[in-house]
Motif scaffolding. Structure first.
Motif, short mmCIF file in Angstrom:
data_model
loop_
_atom_site.label_atom_id
_atom_site.label_comp_id
_atom_site.label_asym_id
_atom_site.label_seq_id
_atom_site.Cartn_x
_atom_site.Cartn_y
_atom_site.Cartn_z
N LYS A 7 1.02 -1.02 0.11
CA LYS A 7 0.07 -0.14 0.09
C LYS A 7 0.98 1.22 -0.01
O LYS A 7 0.62 2.43 -0.82
CB LYS A 7 -0.97 0.08 1.48
N GLU A 10 2.30 1.97 -3.69
CA GLU A 10 1.42 2.41 -4.40
C GLU A 10 1.51 3.88 -4.28
O GLU A 10 0.48 4.58 -4.47
CB GLU A 10 -0.08 1.74 -3.92
N GLU A 11 1.03 4.48 -2.97
CA GLU A 11 0.92 5.91 -2.04
C GLU A 11 2.20 6.48 -2.94
O GLU A 11 2.07 8.27 -3.57
CB GLU A 11 0.80 6.34 -1.26
N LYS A 14 1.53 7.06 -6.81
CA LYS A 14 0.71 8.06 -7.35
C LYS A 14 1.19 9.62 -7.00
O LYS A 14 1.06 10.21 -7.59
CB LYS A 14 -0.27 7.67 -5.98
#
Length: 98
Positions: A7, A10-11, A14
């Protein structure tokens, strides 16, 4: 509660994409302003142009005393930067009026 590393990755991905888009917008904005000021037509080494942009950034960030020209004691650093800026802007005097 801790986030799993996937996670977090992924952050990060982004955020890196957001950063890339923000930098692109900023570069386009600065580029348009530079072109309107006539910098695209001036033959100048990239290192010299970079130096002038650094001085300009310090001025507007409220950099070191003597480089911003606000207190009147930094004539040497600001004086040379202003003369260069004036010579760059000399062709764009009419652009500023528009």
């Amino acid at each position: 509660m801790k986030k799993p590393s996937s996670k977090i990755r992924e952050e990060i991905a982004k955020l890196q994409e957001q950063l890339k888009h923000a930098e692109t917008r900023e570069a386009e904005r600065i580029g348009r302003i530079a072109l309107r000021a006539g910098l695209g037509e001036i033959e100048i080494e990239e290192s010299e142009l970079h130096s002038v942009f650094d001085e300009l950034a310090k001025r507007f960030r409220g950099g070191k005393p003597g480089t911003s020209g606000r207190n009147g004691t930094g004539e040497s650093a600001t004086g040379s930067g202003r003369s260069q800026a004036l010579s760059f802007g000399a062709t764009s005097g009419s652009d500023r009026e528009a």
